[in-house]
Write a protein that holds these residues in place. Sequence first.
Motif, PDB file in Angstrom:
ATOM      1  N   TYR A 113       0.820  -1.206   0.000  1.00  0.00           N
ATOM      2  CA  TYR A 113       0.000   0.000   0.000  1.00  0.00           C
ATOM      3  C   TYR A 113       0.861   1.267   0.000  1.00  0.00           C
ATOM      4  CZ  TYR A 113      -3.674  -3.270   1.306  1.00  0.00           C
ATOM      5  OH  TYR A 113      -4.548  -4.326   1.333  1.00  0.00           O
ATOM      6  N   ARG A 172     -10.279   5.296   2.816  1.00  0.00           N
ATOM      7  CA  ARG A 172     -10.638   3.875   2.994  1.00  0.00           C
ATOM      8  C   ARG A 172     -10.957   3.231   1.656  1.00  0.00           C
ATOM      9  NH1 ARG A 172     -13.633   5.888   7.477  1.00  0.00           N
ATOM     10  NH2 ARG A 172     -15.563   5.724   6.253  1.00  0.00           N
ATOM     11  N   GLN A 173     -11.650   3.969   0.776  1.00  0.00           N
ATOM     12  CA  GLN A 173     -11.988   3.409  -0.527  1.00  0.00           C
ATOM     13  C   GLN A 173     -10.737   3.203  -1.382  1.00  0.00           C
ATOM     14  OE1 GLN A 173     -15.131   2.320  -1.732  1.00  0.00           O
ATOM     15  NE2 GLN A 173     -13.662   1.418  -3.145  1.00  0.00           N
ATOM     16  N   GLU A 232      -9.099   0.106  -0.254  1.00  0.00           N
ATOM     17  CA  GLU A 232      -9.822  -1.056  -0.777  1.00  0.00           C
ATOM     18  C   GLU A 232      -9.507  -1.264  -2.257  1.00  0.00           C
ATOM     19  OE1 GLU A 232     -14.415  -2.407  -1.657  1.00  0.00           O
ATOM     20  OE2 GLU A 232     -14.011  -1.232   0.154  1.00  0.00           O
ATOM     21  N   ASN A 233      -9.451  -0.175  -3.015  1.00  0.00           N
ATOM     22  CA  ASN A 233      -9.111  -0.285  -4.436  1.00  0.00           C
ATOM     23  C   ASN A 233      -7.733  -0.916  -4.624  1.00  0.00           C
ATOM     24  OD1 ASN A 233     -11.505   1.056  -4.970  1.00  0.00           O
ATOM     25  ND2 ASN A 233     -10.533   3.003  -5.485  1.00  0.00           N
ATOM     26  N   THR A 290      -6.325  -3.195  -3.139  1.00  0.00           N
ATOM     27  CA  THR A 290      -6.294  -4.655  -3.021  1.00  0.00           C
ATOM     28  C   THR A 290      -6.488  -5.323  -4.377  1.00  0.00           C
ATOM     29  OG1 THR A 290      -8.673  -4.881  -2.587  1.00  0.00           O
ATOM     30  CG2 THR A 290      -7.228  -4.509  -0.686  1.00  0.00           C
ATOM     31  N   ARG A 291      -6.949  -4.575  -5.393  1.00  0.00           N
ATOM     32  CA  ARG A 291      -7.157  -5.133  -6.737  1.00  0.00           C
ATOM     33  C   ARG A 291      -6.084  -4.684  -7.714  1.00  0.00           C
ATOM     34  NH1 ARG A 291      -8.765  -8.870  -4.999  1.00  0.00           N
ATOM     35  NH2 ARG A 291      -9.011  -9.579  -7.149  1.00  0.00           N
TER      36      ARG A 291
END
Length: 289
Positions: free
Chosen positions: A102, A177-178, A181-182, A184-185
């Motif tokens: 990250y 946070r979004q 989450e993004n 992770t792809r």
Amino acid sequence: MTGSTVCFRSLDRLSLTGSRVNEDGAGLHGRFAWIVDGATGLSDDRLTSGGSDAAWLASLIDERLAALSSQEDADALLGSLEAGIMAAFEDETAHVPEVSDYHAPSACLGLIEVTPGEGGYFGIQGRLLGDVVVLVPSEHGVARWSDERAKPFERRTLAALGAQGHEPGQIPEAVRRQILENRTRLNQQDGYWVVNPRRPWAGQELRFTAQVKPGAPIVLATDGFMRLVDVFAAYSDEDLYDRLAAGKGPDLMQELRDRERGDLMAGAYPRVKTHDDATFLVIAAERSR
């Protein structure tokens, strides 16, 4: 034609930074041209010796592409670029106890190659990762090429942002946070692809081909510059292309910054960054001896 080669020449290039360092890049060498749009990882700690981690990565990509552009095969070029970036990042962060995926920087990349064509035309082969844009003239107008695989994730980020404005330079917690989450792809088959120093990416580019006339302008641009079309809706692709082809790039850059300053809280035109680095490169294919 015996004894001749094909190459790109620059017609216009301009970059403006929205922060203290420029995290974009663009260049051309021989038959290759490229544009880079860097993004720093979600960490307040800088991992590299650059002005920012994204600036470090963008500069490295520029340097390596220029050095590798004599290779005969674009796929081999990108494979060598991937290996070189991974090795350089490992060396650069050897002092860091642990580097999270990250926290690593990434970059969108557009690489185009000119090849001999037929009937007086040149062939153009493009390879794209991320939301950089290439505008190519065609018999049907101006064709836009971009890697759309990140769009669903961008829409989720904008949904998390909502319609309310926010302070320049601040990322609301819901948006952060979004974005996490993004991430992770990132560089996965059901996700989106970018240049990254920790995850393989070479061979996953969106590819396109086109035929262009000698001397016809071709535009490469980062999403920060394309805000004039995609965020502020001030131009169509065709209008923007025509103005760039006419040498109006500096005026467009000034207009972009004026529009951003006119909506400092990003309320009228929702966007995560009030100001974003913006770069364009206008080139043309030609024959040389």
